[in-house]
Design a protein around this motif. Structure first.
Motif, mmCIF file in Angstrom:
data_model
loop_
_atom_site.group_PDB
_atom_site.id
_atom_site.type_symbol
_atom_site.label_atom_id
_atom_site.label_comp_id
_atom_site.label_asym_id
_atom_site.label_seq_id
_atom_site.Cartn_x
_atom_site.Cartn_y
_atom_site.Cartn_z
ATOM 1 N N PHE A 371 -22.809 22.553 56.331
ATOM 2 C CA PHE A 371 -22.114 23.336 57.346
ATOM 3 C C PHE A 371 -20.696 22.786 57.567
ATOM 4 O O PHE A 371 -19.733 23.554 57.677
ATOM 5 C CB PHE A 371 -22.901 23.315 58.656
ATOM 6 C CG PHE A 371 -22.248 24.053 59.787
ATOM 7 C CD1 PHE A 371 -22.199 25.434 59.805
ATOM 8 C CD2 PHE A 371 -21.662 23.357 60.837
ATOM 9 C CE1 PHE A 371 -21.592 26.121 60.842
ATOM 10 C CE2 PHE A 371 -21.052 24.026 61.878
ATOM 11 C CZ PHE A 371 -21.019 25.411 61.885
ATOM 12 N N LYS A 375 -17.168 24.837 56.855
ATOM 13 C CA LYS A 375 -16.064 24.997 57.804
ATOM 14 C C LYS A 375 -14.746 24.563 57.184
ATOM 15 O O LYS A 375 -13.711 25.212 57.397
ATOM 16 C CB LYS A 375 -16.339 24.185 59.080
ATOM 17 C CG LYS A 375 -17.403 24.766 59.976
ATOM 18 C CD LYS A 375 -17.341 24.162 61.372
ATOM 19 C CE LYS A 375 -17.559 22.663 61.348
ATOM 20 N NZ LYS A 375 -17.500 22.090 62.712
ATOM 21 N N ARG A 376 -14.778 23.475 56.407
ATOM 22 C CA ARG A 376 -13.552 23.019 55.765
ATOM 23 C C ARG A 376 -13.088 24.003 54.699
ATOM 24 O O ARG A 376 -11.905 24.299 54.573
ATOM 25 C CB ARG A 376 -13.770 21.636 55.142
ATOM 26 C CG ARG A 376 -12.480 20.979 54.676
ATOM 27 C CD ARG A 376 -12.700 19.628 54.034
ATOM 28 N NE ARG A 376 -13.218 19.736 52.678
ATOM 29 C CZ ARG A 376 -14.448 19.399 52.318
ATOM 30 N NH1 ARG A 376 -15.298 18.939 53.223
ATOM 31 N NH2 ARG A 376 -14.851 19.515 51.070
ATOM 32 N N TYR A 378 -13.598 27.242 54.567
ATOM 33 C CA TYR A 378 -13.090 28.495 55.134
ATOM 34 C C TYR A 378 -11.805 28.314 55.924
ATOM 35 O O TYR A 378 -11.208 29.311 56.349
ATOM 36 C CB TYR A 378 -14.183 29.171 55.967
ATOM 37 C CG TYR A 378 -15.194 29.882 55.110
ATOM 38 C CD1 TYR A 378 -14.823 30.991 54.367
ATOM 39 C CD2 TYR A 378 -16.497 29.419 54.997
ATOM 40 C CE1 TYR A 378 -15.736 31.636 53.551
ATOM 41 C CE2 TYR A 378 -17.420 30.054 54.180
ATOM 42 C CZ TYR A 378 -17.030 31.170 53.461
ATOM 43 O OH TYR A 378 -17.941 31.803 52.642
ATOM 44 N N ASN A 379 -11.366 27.075 56.100
ATOM 45 C CA ASN A 379 -10.014 26.878 56.628
ATOM 46 C C ASN A 379 -8.969 27.409 55.654
ATOM 47 O O ASN A 379 -7.812 27.606 56.027
ATOM 48 C CB ASN A 379 -9.764 25.395 56.909
ATOM 49 C CG ASN A 379 -10.455 24.924 58.173
ATOM 50 O OD1 ASN A 379 -10.688 25.702 59.088
ATOM 51 N ND2 ASN A 379 -10.788 23.647 58.229
ATOM 52 N N PRO A 541 -19.306 29.758 59.786
ATOM 53 C CA PRO A 541 -18.127 28.936 59.478
ATOM 54 C C PRO A 541 -16.860 29.756 59.269
ATOM 55 O O PRO A 541 -15.781 29.342 59.707
ATOM 56 C CB PRO A 541 -18.528 28.206 58.186
ATOM 57 C CG PRO A 541 -19.998 28.249 58.158
ATOM 58 C CD PRO A 541 -20.401 29.522 58.827
ATOM 59 N N SER A 542 -16.972 30.905 58.606
ATOM 60 C CA SER A 542 -15.781 31.723 58.379
ATOM 61 C C SER A 542 -15.257 32.307 59.679
ATOM 62 O O SER A 542 -14.046 32.435 59.872
ATOM 63 C CB SER A 542 -16.086 32.839 57.377
ATOM 64 O OG SER A 542 -17.095 33.710 57.863
ATOM 65 N N ILE A 544 -15.556 30.892 62.690
ATOM 66 C CA ILE A 544 -14.912 29.777 63.396
ATOM 67 C C ILE A 544 -13.533 29.509 62.823
ATOM 68 O O ILE A 544 -12.544 29.360 63.565
ATOM 69 C CB ILE A 544 -15.789 28.512 63.314
ATOM 70 C CG1 ILE A 544 -17.091 28.715 64.090
ATOM 71 C CG2 ILE A 544 -15.032 27.298 63.838
ATOM 72 C CD1 ILE A 544 -18.085 27.576 63.920
ATOM 73 N N ALA A 545 -13.433 29.460 61.489
ATOM 74 C CA ALA A 545 -12.145 29.174 60.844
ATOM 75 C C ALA A 545 -11.121 30.263 61.140
ATOM 76 O O ALA A 545 -9.936 29.974 61.346
ATOM 77 C CB ALA A 545 -12.344 29.018 59.340
ATOM 78 N N LYS A 548 -9.913 30.094 64.803
ATOM 79 C CA LYS A 548 -9.066 28.911 65.007
ATOM 80 C C LYS A 548 -7.621 29.156 64.588
ATOM 81 O O LYS A 548 -6.732 28.394 64.965
ATOM 82 C CB LYS A 548 -9.631 27.724 64.226
ATOM 83 C CG LYS A 548 -10.814 27.045 64.902
ATOM 84 C CD LYS A 548 -11.454 26.012 63.994
ATOM 85 C CE LYS A 548 -10.487 24.925 63.601
ATOM 86 N NZ LYS A 548 -11.136 23.890 62.753
ATOM 87 N N ASN A 555 -6.748 19.308 61.628
ATOM 88 C CA ASN A 555 -8.137 18.945 61.431
ATOM 89 C C ASN A 555 -8.254 17.517 60.900
ATOM 90 O O ASN A 555 -7.421 17.058 60.135
ATOM 91 C CB ASN A 555 -8.799 19.911 60.437
ATOM 92 C CG ASN A 555 -8.878 21.306 60.987
ATOM 93 O OD1 ASN A 555 -9.399 21.514 62.065
ATOM 94 N ND2 ASN A 555 -8.343 22.277 60.259
#
Length: 567
Positions: A371, A375-376, A378-379, A541-542, A544-545, A548, A555
């Motif tokens: 997870f 998240k990383r 999808y940044n 995750p996508s 959240i990214a 943001k 990050n």
């Protein structure tokens, strides 16, 4: 300042798509039911079309991969047979003069063909960026490259360390000593953590390593036109076949100095040691990468591991290092495309690069590690604004990297540059907007709308019957039935993709990696975890990214945890 204001709306595309998908689920049926039904019809139809297209492209990629692997194996067998013939000729060279005359010519021909295979005009520089990775994993990754035939004469390793890592010098010195006689050069760089304007991550590390490593190679007298830079991950297992296919494509290309060479990614190193949901996430991830490579226009994106010439890297000013370049692989392709006015293209190399699944010390900790990695990854949605800004926005200043050494690149652009910009923008939007919208709409749109418009009890009615377009209009009733049918069809392209992948995985494991253990029918139960994998490692995750992007933050530099037992 004016240009920045004009470009700012592009920054809102991703967060608005994420928020809009979530808000449409309850508000669409309540406020705009007619428009919402039409929207779902268009969205699901386009999604189904793209998935069917990806299935056919994935099949093409898989077919070419199997063809390359089998041709390589056949060539290896032929070389062994030729080597045996040469040895037999040498053993029997005291035979009659007539036999010596005939076999000497055969010997010379065979030695020439083998020499053409062994000798290489190219110098391959492998950048291995890492931060807090196990030394055993790095040693294994570099050792696999050291086993290539031309490693000692044509390979340069650029070990890209991070200065912020505790005891990175000791790790670098240990690896340098271990491989001191394995390569033409073994270069170590240490990327400082406090360079102004930089965002910490793989991109900034690669950029620092490439600049300093290329400078050292030039000092050693290496011609920059001979250098092919390969960017890898710390766990990338790069087979020799990949290098040979890059050389072949480079030699045959009309202008190889405008190409990025992109292979498929493959997860087979520890795939049976991780949870099924992690395994299935990486399988679908690699399938998406593979399908994108079979693109007739060359407008595709590398992932994880890829190659390009030093000439192209210098022309575009190496890798970007700001926060918008966090997805360094896709971003470098986009940068090359825009900085060369559409001349740069992605050249597929149909040889899989074997990677390691994220793995921690337990089932749930491995899920959490995946997870964090998602998240990383999808940044990289930052590339969406970058693409739209460069394709349709207003440039603030002229980038110095846009000035090329070649007259051709400074005068001419690709003949269909505007069309290519549109196509590549659509591809980037698909890559980043489909994950952030499909999970919500595919899983929840139809059931939630059915519940809101047709509640199980009249006491819980949200919409009055006279305001329900499905009840009052035959047209919208038919549209709604079509939407429901399409939602039933949506998973089938994925099932077809996974069926093709199952065959491909066995071929790669057995015929390229020569493994005795591969996926079996028992792994069909992995598919049960697909809904969990889709939500946990794609949709959430996508989302959240994307959200943001409304408040850009720096990050923390976090790498995915990997276990590795060195045999």
């Amino acid at each position: 300042m004016k240009a920045s204001l004009l470009n700012y709306p592009f920054e809102l595309v991703a967060p608005m798509a994420a928020l809009g998908s979530v808000l449409l689920l309850p508000l669409g049926p309540l406020l705009i039911p007619r428009t919402y039904i039409c929207f779902l019809l268009v969205y699901f139809t386009v999604f189904l079309y793209t998935q069917v297209s990806h299935l056919f492209k994935f099949y093409i990629t898989a077919t070419k991969m199997k063809k390359n692997i089998r041709a390589w194996n056949q060539r290896s067998v032929t070389e062994e047979e030729e080597g045996d013939k040469i040895n037999n000729v040498n053993v029997n060279k005291n035979s009659t003069r007539e036999r010596i005359t005939s076999t000497d010519q055969d010997l010379e021909d065979m030695e020439t063909s083998l020499k053409l295979y062994d000798d290489s005009h190219f110098i391959h520089a492998f950048i291995v960026p890492n931060y807090a990775e196990p030394e055993a994993l790095l040693r294994d990754t570099i050792k696999r490259i050291a086993n290539h035939k031309n490693a000692q004469t044509n390979y340069v390793i650029i070990l890209a360390m991070e200065a912020a890592e505790l005891n990175h010098e000791a790790k670098a010195n240990s690896l340098t000593e271990y491989f001191k006689d394995s390569f033409l050069h073994f270069i170590v760089t240490a990327h400082p953590a406090d360079i102004p304007g930089e965002a910490r991550g793989k991109g900034s590390n690669v950029s620092f390593a490439a600049r300093h490593g290329c400078a050292q190679m030039i000092q050693h007298g290496i011609d920059r036109r001979r250098v092919v830079i390969t960017v890898s991950d710390s766990d990338s297992s790069i087979p020799e076949l990949y290098v040979k296919e890059v050389e072949k494509s480079f030699t045959q290309a009309e202008d190889p100095y405008f190409l990025l060479f992109a292979p498929p990614i493959f997860f087979s190193r520890n795939c049976f040691d991780v949870p099924a949901a992690v395994r299935m996430t990486d399988i679908t991830w690699s399938a998406m990468v593979m399908s994108s490579l079979s693109n007739s226009r060359g407008l595709a994106f590398p992932c994880s591991t890829y190659s390009l010439s030093m000439v192209l890297a210098e022309r575009v000013g190496y890798w970007d290092t700001d926060a918008d370049a966090v997805g360094e692989d896709m971003h470098m392709m986009l940068k090359c495309f825009f900085k060369t006015d559409g001349l740069a293209r992605c050249c597929p190399i149909f040889v899989p690069i074997n990677l390691t699944n994220v793995q921690s010390d337990g089932y749930f900790s491995s899920m959490n590690a995946r997870f964090v990695q998602a998240k990383r990854h999808y940044n990289g949605v930052a590339d969406l604004a970058y693409t739209l800004r460069n394709a349709f926005g207003v440039k603030d200043t002229i980038d110095a990297g846009h000035v090329f050494a070649s007259k051709k690149t400074s005068i001419y652009a690709a003949p269909n540059f505007w069309l290519d910009k549109l196509v590549i923008s659509i591809k980037v939007m698909e890559a980043h907007l489909i994950p952030v919208t499909s999970g919500w709409l595919m899983f929840a749109a139809v059931p939630l709308m059915q519940f809101i418009l047709f509640p199980p009890s009249s006491f819980s009615a949200f919409v009055q019957p006279e305001d329900n377009p499905i009840l009052t209009s035959e047209f919208y009733s038919n549209l709604w039935n079509v939407v429901r049918v399409i939602t039933v069809l949506l998973p089938f392209p994925l099932f077809g993709t996974l069926a093709v992948y199952e065959v491909l995985h066995r071929v790669v494991d057995r015929e390229l990696y020569h493994k005795s253990h591969t996926r079996t029918w028992r792994n069909m139960f992995d598919y049960i975890s697909l809904p969990v994998a889709a939500w946990a490692f794609l949709t959430i995750p996508s989302t959240i990214a994307s959200i943001k992007r409304l408040y850009k933050t720096n990050n923390e530099y976090i790498v995915a945890e990997k276990f590795f037992d060195e045999e």
